[in-house]
Motif scaffolding. Structure first.
Motif, PDB file in Angstrom:
ATOM      1  N   ALA A 164       0.830  -1.202   0.000  1.00  0.00           N
ATOM      2  CA  ALA A 164       0.000   0.000   0.000  1.00  0.00           C
ATOM      3  C   ALA A 164       0.863   1.250   0.000  1.00  0.00           C
ATOM      4  N   SER A 165       0.316   2.317  -0.576  1.00  0.00           N
ATOM      5  CA  SER A 165       1.071   3.558  -0.769  1.00  0.00           C
ATOM      6  C   SER A 165       1.098   4.459   0.462  1.00  0.00           C
ATOM      7  N   VAL A 166       0.220   4.226   1.415  1.00  0.00           N
ATOM      8  CA  VAL A 166       0.176   5.074   2.615  1.00  0.00           C
ATOM      9  C   VAL A 166      -0.066   4.214   3.845  1.00  0.00           C
ATOM     10  N   PRO A 167       0.320   4.689   5.027  1.00  0.00           N
ATOM     11  CA  PRO A 167      -0.024   3.982   6.263  1.00  0.00           C
ATOM     12  C   PRO A 167      -1.553   3.951   6.432  1.00  0.00           C
ATOM     13  N   TYR A 168      -2.022   3.032   7.250  1.00  0.00           N
ATOM     14  CA  TYR A 168      -3.458   2.905   7.494  1.00  0.00           C
ATOM     15  C   TYR A 168      -4.022   4.190   8.076  1.00  0.00           C
ATOM     16  N   GLN A 169      -5.124   4.636   7.480  1.00  0.00           N
ATOM     17  CA  GLN A 169      -5.898   5.772   7.989  1.00  0.00           C
ATOM     18  C   GLN A 169      -7.362   5.471   7.704  1.00  0.00           C
ATOM     19  N   GLU A 170      -8.143   5.281   8.737  1.00  0.00           N
ATOM     20  CA  GLU A 170      -9.551   4.939   8.550  1.00  0.00           C
ATOM     21  C   GLU A 170     -10.276   5.969   7.679  1.00  0.00           C
ATOM     22  N   ALA A 171      -9.913   7.247   7.801  1.00  0.00           N
ATOM     23  CA  ALA A 171     -10.587   8.294   7.032  1.00  0.00           C
ATOM     24  C   ALA A 171     -10.364   8.150   5.526  1.00  0.00           C
ATOM     25  N   ASP A 172      -9.364   7.370   5.107  1.00  0.00           N
ATOM     26  CA  ASP A 172      -9.094   7.170   3.682  1.00  0.00           C
ATOM     27  C   ASP A 172     -10.070   6.180   3.045  1.00  0.00           C
ATOM     28  N   TYR A 173     -10.756   5.391   3.851  1.00  0.00           N
ATOM     29  CA  TYR A 173     -11.647   4.362   3.329  1.00  0.00           C
ATOM     30  C   TYR A 173     -13.003   4.941   2.961  1.00  0.00           C
ATOM     31  N   ILE A 174     -13.522   4.529   1.826  1.00  0.00           N
ATOM     32  CA  ILE A 174     -14.888   4.835   1.415  1.00  0.00           C
ATOM     33  C   ILE A 174     -15.626   3.498   1.508  1.00  0.00           C
ATOM     34  N   ARG A 175     -16.386   3.310   2.564  1.00  0.00           N
ATOM     35  CA  ARG A 175     -17.003   2.011   2.830  1.00  0.00           C
ATOM     36  C   ARG A 175     -18.448   1.923   2.339  1.00  0.00           C
ATOM     37  N   SER A 176     -19.027   3.033   1.949  1.00  0.00           N
ATOM     38  CA  SER A 176     -20.387   3.049   1.415  1.00  0.00           C
ATOM     39  C   SER A 176     -20.303   3.114  -0.112  1.00  0.00           C
ATOM     40  N   TYR A 177     -20.985   2.170  -0.771  1.00  0.00           N
ATOM     41  CA  TYR A 177     -20.990   2.150  -2.234  1.00  0.00           C
ATOM     42  C   TYR A 177     -21.605   3.433  -2.792  1.00  0.00           C
ATOM     43  N   GLU A 178     -22.643   3.937  -2.156  1.00  0.00           N
ATOM     44  CA  GLU A 178     -23.284   5.170  -2.616  1.00  0.00           C
ATOM     45  C   GLU A 178     -22.315   6.353  -2.503  1.00  0.00           C
ATOM     46  N   ASP A 179     -21.540   6.414  -1.419  1.00  0.00           N
ATOM     47  CA  ASP A 179     -20.537   7.474  -1.279  1.00  0.00           C
ATOM     48  C   ASP A 179     -19.458   7.347  -2.351  1.00  0.00           C
ATOM     49  N   PHE A 180     -19.029   6.117  -2.632  1.00  0.00           N
ATOM     50  CA  PHE A 180     -18.046   5.881  -3.693  1.00  0.00           C
ATOM     51  C   PHE A 180     -18.544   6.467  -5.011  1.00  0.00           C
ATOM     52  N   LYS A 181     -19.770   6.152  -5.387  1.00  0.00           N
ATOM     53  CA  LYS A 181     -20.315   6.655  -6.656  1.00  0.00           C
ATOM     54  C   LYS A 181     -20.406   8.181  -6.633  1.00  0.00           C
ATOM     55  N   ARG A 182     -20.817   8.746  -5.506  1.00  0.00           N
ATOM     56  CA  ARG A 182     -20.958  10.191  -5.397  1.00  0.00           C
ATOM     57  C   ARG A 182     -19.605  10.889  -5.481  1.00  0.00           C
ATOM     58  N   ILE A 183     -18.603  10.353  -4.789  1.00  0.00           N
ATOM     59  CA  ILE A 183     -17.289  10.987  -4.730  1.00  0.00           C
ATOM     60  C   ILE A 183     -16.544  10.870  -6.058  1.00  0.00           C
ATOM     61  N   TRP A 184     -16.598   9.683  -6.693  1.00  0.00           N
ATOM     62  CA  TRP A 184     -15.730   9.427  -7.847  1.00  0.00           C
ATOM     63  C   TRP A 184     -16.409   9.595  -9.207  1.00  0.00           C
ATOM     64  N   THR A 185     -17.745   9.729  -9.262  1.00  0.00           N
ATOM     65  CA  THR A 185     -18.394   9.940 -10.563  1.00  0.00           C
ATOM     66  C   THR A 185     -18.095  11.347 -11.037  1.00  0.00           C
TER      67      THR A 185
END
Length: 137
Positions: A112-133
């Protein structure tokens, strides 16, 4: 931004003595490795992952056994990868939703490119679509 892609690491050796695969910093891995972790003893019925990242890039390697990795980009592009050779890795960019399923004996190695940071995770599929579309201009 890169899409997911396979990386073939060198496979050095022979059947009678075994093999070694190696890479040195940023030769084949397209980022500086800041964290290494592995998963094992995952039941075959379990689907892991189910997330994307804001910034983390990863390379997934089936160090033993088989991994079935599904990636999805926000534009709907879905790819299925079967990893079962320990000299092949899968690059997963931050903007890819990904899931993994394992054979009984699988050991997954992750660079992995960075140390673990919980805030880096997008765990909701709906949030993923909203953030990356991509937003309409």
């Amino acid at each position: 931004m890169n899409d997911p892609f396979l990386i073939n690491f060198p496979k050095l050796g022979a059947p009678e003595i075994g093999y070694i695969s190696v890479t040195e910093q940023q030769q084949l891995v397209p980022f500086e490795v800041k964290r290494i972790f592995w998963t094992y003893y995952t039941p075959e019925s379990i689907v892991r992952g189910r997330h994307a990242h804001h910034v983390t890039e990863q390379v997934l390697i089936a160090a033993a056994g088989r991994l079935t990795v599904t990636t999805e980009l926000a534009d709907g592009n879905i790819q299925l990868f079967r990893l079962e050779d320990p000299h092949v890795g899968l690059y997963v960019p931050p903007h890819a939703w990904h899931t993994m399923q394992y054979s009984h004996s699988a050991v997954q190695l992750v660079l992995a490119s960075v140390p673990y940071q919980e805030a880096d995770y997008i765990r909701s599929y709906e949030d993923f679509k909203r953030i990356w579309t991509p937003k309409a201009q």
